[in-house]
Design a protein around this motif. Structure first.
Motif, PDB file in Angstrom:
ATOM      1  N   LEU A 104       0.214 -16.777   5.650  1.00  0.00           N
ATOM      2  CA  LEU A 104       0.715 -16.801   4.273  1.00  0.00           C
ATOM      3  C   LEU A 104       0.154 -15.626   3.485  1.00  0.00           C
ATOM      4  O   LEU A 104       0.883 -14.951   2.746  1.00  0.00           O
ATOM      5  CB  LEU A 104       0.367 -18.127   3.592  1.00  0.00           C
ATOM      6  N   LEU A 105      -1.132 -15.365   3.632  1.00  0.00           N
ATOM      7  CA  LEU A 105      -1.757 -14.237   2.944  1.00  0.00           C
ATOM      8  C   LEU A 105      -1.099 -12.929   3.363  1.00  0.00           C
ATOM      9  O   LEU A 105      -0.782 -12.095   2.518  1.00  0.00           O
ATOM     10  CB  LEU A 105      -3.258 -14.184   3.242  1.00  0.00           C
ATOM     11  N   ASP A 106      -0.874 -12.743   4.653  1.00  0.00           N
ATOM     12  CA  ASP A 106      -0.254 -11.508   5.133  1.00  0.00           C
ATOM     13  C   ASP A 106       1.129 -11.308   4.522  1.00  0.00           C
ATOM     14  O   ASP A 106       1.484 -10.211   4.108  1.00  0.00           O
ATOM     15  CB  ASP A 106      -0.159 -11.500   6.665  1.00  0.00           C
ATOM     16  N   ARG A 107       1.910 -12.368   4.449  1.00  0.00           N
ATOM     17  CA  ARG A 107       3.258 -12.272   3.879  1.00  0.00           C
ATOM     18  C   ARG A 107       3.198 -11.976   2.381  1.00  0.00           C
ATOM     19  O   ARG A 107       3.919 -11.119   1.887  1.00  0.00           O
ATOM     20  CB  ARG A 107       4.054 -13.546   4.156  1.00  0.00           C
ATOM     21  N   ALA A 108       2.316 -12.671   1.660  1.00  0.00           N
ATOM     22  CA  ALA A 108       2.184 -12.443   0.213  1.00  0.00           C
ATOM     23  C   ALA A 108       1.660 -11.029  -0.058  1.00  0.00           C
ATOM     24  O   ALA A 108       2.151 -10.341  -0.956  1.00  0.00           O
ATOM     25  CB  ALA A 108       1.260 -13.484  -0.399  1.00  0.00           C
ATOM     26  N   TYR A 109       0.698 -10.592   0.727  1.00  0.00           N
ATOM     27  CA  TYR A 109       0.101  -9.271   0.540  1.00  0.00           C
ATOM     28  C   TYR A 109       1.153  -8.173   0.677  1.00  0.00           C
ATOM     29  O   TYR A 109       1.151  -7.201  -0.084  1.00  0.00           O
ATOM     30  CB  TYR A 109      -1.039  -9.053   1.542  1.00  0.00           C
ATOM     31  N   GLN A 110       2.050  -8.325   1.637  1.00  0.00           N
ATOM     32  CA  GLN A 110       3.093  -7.318   1.844  1.00  0.00           C
ATOM     33  C   GLN A 110       3.955  -7.137   0.594  1.00  0.00           C
ATOM     34  O   GLN A 110       4.443  -6.052   0.326  1.00  0.00           O
ATOM     35  CB  GLN A 110       3.968  -7.667   3.057  1.00  0.00           C
ATOM     36  N   GLU A 111       4.120  -8.187  -0.161  1.00  0.00           N
ATOM     37  CA  GLU A 111       4.907  -8.099  -1.395  1.00  0.00           C
ATOM     38  C   GLU A 111       4.055  -7.599  -2.562  1.00  0.00           C
ATOM     39  O   GLU A 111       4.523  -6.812  -3.388  1.00  0.00           O
ATOM     40  CB  GLU A 111       5.513  -9.465  -1.726  1.00  0.00           C
ATOM     41  N   VAL A 112       2.804  -8.025  -2.625  1.00  0.00           N
ATOM     42  CA  VAL A 112       1.908  -7.602  -3.707  1.00  0.00           C
ATOM     43  C   VAL A 112       1.613  -6.101  -3.601  1.00  0.00           C
ATOM     44  O   VAL A 112       1.562  -5.395  -4.610  1.00  0.00           O
ATOM     45  CB  VAL A 112       0.596  -8.424  -3.685  1.00  0.00           C
ATOM     46  N   VAL A 113       1.458  -5.599  -2.396  1.00  0.00           N
ATOM     47  CA  VAL A 113       1.082  -4.192  -2.203  1.00  0.00           C
ATOM     48  C   VAL A 113       2.207  -3.240  -2.607  1.00  0.00           C
ATOM     49  O   VAL A 113       1.959  -2.059  -2.870  1.00  0.00           O
ATOM     50  CB  VAL A 113       0.603  -3.947  -0.746  1.00  0.00           C
ATOM     51  N   VAL A 114       3.435  -3.726  -2.719  1.00  0.00           N
ATOM     52  CA  VAL A 114       4.545  -2.897  -3.184  1.00  0.00           C
ATOM     53  C   VAL A 114       4.234  -2.339  -4.575  1.00  0.00           C
ATOM     54  O   VAL A 114       4.502  -1.174  -4.862  1.00  0.00           O
ATOM     55  CB  VAL A 114       5.871  -3.704  -3.172  1.00  0.00           C
ATOM     56  N   LEU A 115       3.659  -3.158  -5.443  1.00  0.00           N
ATOM     57  CA  LEU A 115       3.302  -2.699  -6.790  1.00  0.00           C
ATOM     58  C   LEU A 115       2.226  -1.620  -6.715  1.00  0.00           C
ATOM     59  O   LEU A 115       2.287  -0.624  -7.436  1.00  0.00           O
ATOM     60  CB  LEU A 115       2.839  -3.861  -7.665  1.00  0.00           C
ATOM     61  N   GLU A 116       1.243  -1.807  -5.867  1.00  0.00           N
ATOM     62  CA  GLU A 116       0.180  -0.803  -5.714  1.00  0.00           C
ATOM     63  C   GLU A 116       0.787   0.544  -5.329  1.00  0.00           C
ATOM     64  O   GLU A 116       0.435   1.585  -5.894  1.00  0.00           O
ATOM     65  CB  GLU A 116      -0.821  -1.258  -4.651  1.00  0.00           C
ATOM     66  N   ARG A 117       1.707   0.518  -4.396  1.00  0.00           N
ATOM     67  CA  ARG A 117       2.354   1.764  -3.958  1.00  0.00           C
ATOM     68  C   ARG A 117       3.187   2.368  -5.093  1.00  0.00           C
ATOM     69  O   ARG A 117       3.197   3.592  -5.270  1.00  0.00           O
ATOM     70  CB  ARG A 117       3.211   1.502  -2.727  1.00  0.00           C
ATOM     71  N   ALA A 118       3.894   1.529  -5.842  1.00  0.00           N
ATOM     72  CA  ALA A 118       4.714   2.026  -6.954  1.00  0.00           C
ATOM     73  C   ALA A 118       3.835   2.669  -8.025  1.00  0.00           C
ATOM     74  O   ALA A 118       4.183   3.727  -8.575  1.00  0.00           O
ATOM     75  CB  ALA A 118       5.546   0.892  -7.548  1.00  0.00           C
ATOM     76  N   LEU A 119       2.698   2.047  -8.321  1.00  0.00           N
ATOM     77  CA  LEU A 119       1.778   2.623  -9.307  1.00  0.00           C
ATOM     78  C   LEU A 119       1.213   3.946  -8.806  1.00  0.00           C
ATOM     79  O   LEU A 119       1.141   4.923  -9.561  1.00  0.00           O
ATOM     80  CB  LEU A 119       0.626   1.647  -9.599  1.00  0.00           C
ATOM     81  N   THR A 120       0.810   3.995  -7.563  1.00  0.00           N
ATOM     82  CA  THR A 120       0.262   5.219  -6.981  1.00  0.00           C
ATOM     83  C   THR A 120       1.289   6.340  -7.022  1.00  0.00           C
ATOM     84  O   THR A 120       0.966   7.489  -7.346  1.00  0.00           O
ATOM     85  CB  THR A 120      -0.209   4.962  -5.537  1.00  0.00           C
ATOM     86  N   ASP A 121       2.553   6.005  -6.749  1.00  0.00           N
ATOM     87  CA  ASP A 121       3.617   7.010  -6.732  1.00  0.00           C
ATOM     88  C   ASP A 121       3.925   7.575  -8.112  1.00  0.00           C
ATOM     89  O   ASP A 121       4.534   8.632  -8.229  1.00  0.00           O
ATOM     90  CB  ASP A 121       4.893   6.424  -6.122  1.00  0.00           C
ATOM     91  N   ARG A 122       3.512   6.887  -9.186  1.00  0.00           N
ATOM     92  CA  ARG A 122       3.757   7.355 -10.555  1.00  0.00           C
ATOM     93  C   ARG A 122       2.873   8.541 -10.939  1.00  0.00           C
ATOM     94  O   ARG A 122       3.102   9.181 -11.963  1.00  0.00           O
ATOM     95  CB  ARG A 122       3.511   6.229 -11.567  1.00  0.00           C
ATOM     96  N   PHE A 123       1.841   8.791 -10.149  1.00  0.00           N
ATOM     97  CA  PHE A 123       0.867   9.820 -10.484  1.00  0.00           C
ATOM     98  C   PHE A 123       0.746  10.837  -9.352  1.00  0.00           C
ATOM     99  O   PHE A 123       0.918  10.494  -8.188  1.00  0.00           O
ATOM    100  CB  PHE A 123      -0.518   9.187 -10.724  1.00  0.00           C
ATOM    101  N   THR A 124       0.422  12.069  -9.726  1.00  0.00           N
ATOM    102  CA  THR A 124       0.087  13.051  -8.696  1.00  0.00           C
ATOM    103  C   THR A 124      -1.252  12.614  -8.094  1.00  0.00           C
ATOM    104  O   THR A 124      -1.989  11.824  -8.708  1.00  0.00           O
ATOM    105  CB  THR A 124      -0.072  14.464  -9.298  1.00  0.00           C
ATOM    106  N   PRO A 125      -1.602  13.134  -6.920  1.00  0.00           N
ATOM    107  CA  PRO A 125      -2.911  12.766  -6.352  1.00  0.00           C
ATOM    108  C   PRO A 125      -4.081  13.038  -7.303  1.00  0.00           C
ATOM    109  O   PRO A 125      -4.991  12.228  -7.414  1.00  0.00           O
ATOM    110  CB  PRO A 125      -3.005  13.619  -5.081  1.00  0.00           C
ATOM    111  N   GLU A 126      -4.042  14.163  -8.023  1.00  0.00           N
ATOM    112  CA  GLU A 126      -5.123  14.474  -8.973  1.00  0.00           C
ATOM    113  C   GLU A 126      -5.117  13.520 -10.156  1.00  0.00           C
ATOM    114  O   GLU A 126      -6.170  13.053 -10.597  1.00  0.00           O
ATOM    115  CB  GLU A 126      -5.008  15.924  -9.452  1.00  0.00           C
TER     116      GLU A 126
END
Length: 151
Positions: A104-126
């Motif tokens: 259950l955690l693995d399945r939920a995490y896969q959906e929660v981590v989408v937001l982390e990736r979207a936030l990261t993509d909003r910014f340049t690496p710097e």
């Protein structure tokens, strides 16, 4: 801060709005898995370090030991965790994930981590590096400025 600055420009107000948006997102996603944010945080903590006590999990989740007792009872009833007495202290129960809990955690995490990736993509690496640095400094200031309730 000047009295003529609108409250919505205060840093604390912006941090609160960001936290509310983050929690709202996570709660909406986790609801689909039958989990609360605290339950998810417990499962995540146990995936990283099994055999934690209720007191350790309460500290990790920022809740009281009493409320953690209810959370753990609920997770155990759903067969997502199992608890067994500590070898060092028989009255202390240690929790660990079950196979269904990990799934259950693995399945939920896969959906929660989408937001982390979207936030990261909003910014340049710097920008991302600096933003994390700023958040860490803000968090340190918030902790430093919080009165010690042990007095």
């Amino acid at each position: 801060m000047s009295a003529d600055v609108p409250v919505e420009e205060y840093l604390c107000t912006r941090i609160r709005r960001a936290e509310q948006a983050l929690m709202g997102h996570h709660e909406a996603v986790l609801r689909g898995y039958g989990l609360t944010m605290t339950q998810y945080t417990v499962l995540l903590a146990l995936s990283r370090e099994p055999d934690l006590s209720g007191a350790q999990l309460a500290r990790a989740c920022g809740v009281t030991q009493q409320s953690m007792g209810g959370v753990l009872t609920g997770l155990q009833a759903k067969e997502l965790i199992e608890r067994r007495p500590s070898t060092a202290h028989a009255k202390v129960l240690l929790a660990r994930l079950t196979a269904p809990g990990r799934d259950l955690l693995d399945r939920a995490y896969q959906e929660v981590v989408v937001l982390e990736r979207a936030l990261t993509d909003r910014f340049t690496p710097e920008e991302h590096r600096r933003f994390c640095e700023y958040l860490d400094r803000a968090t340190a200031t918030l902790v430093e400025q919080t009165p010690d309730s042990s007095h």
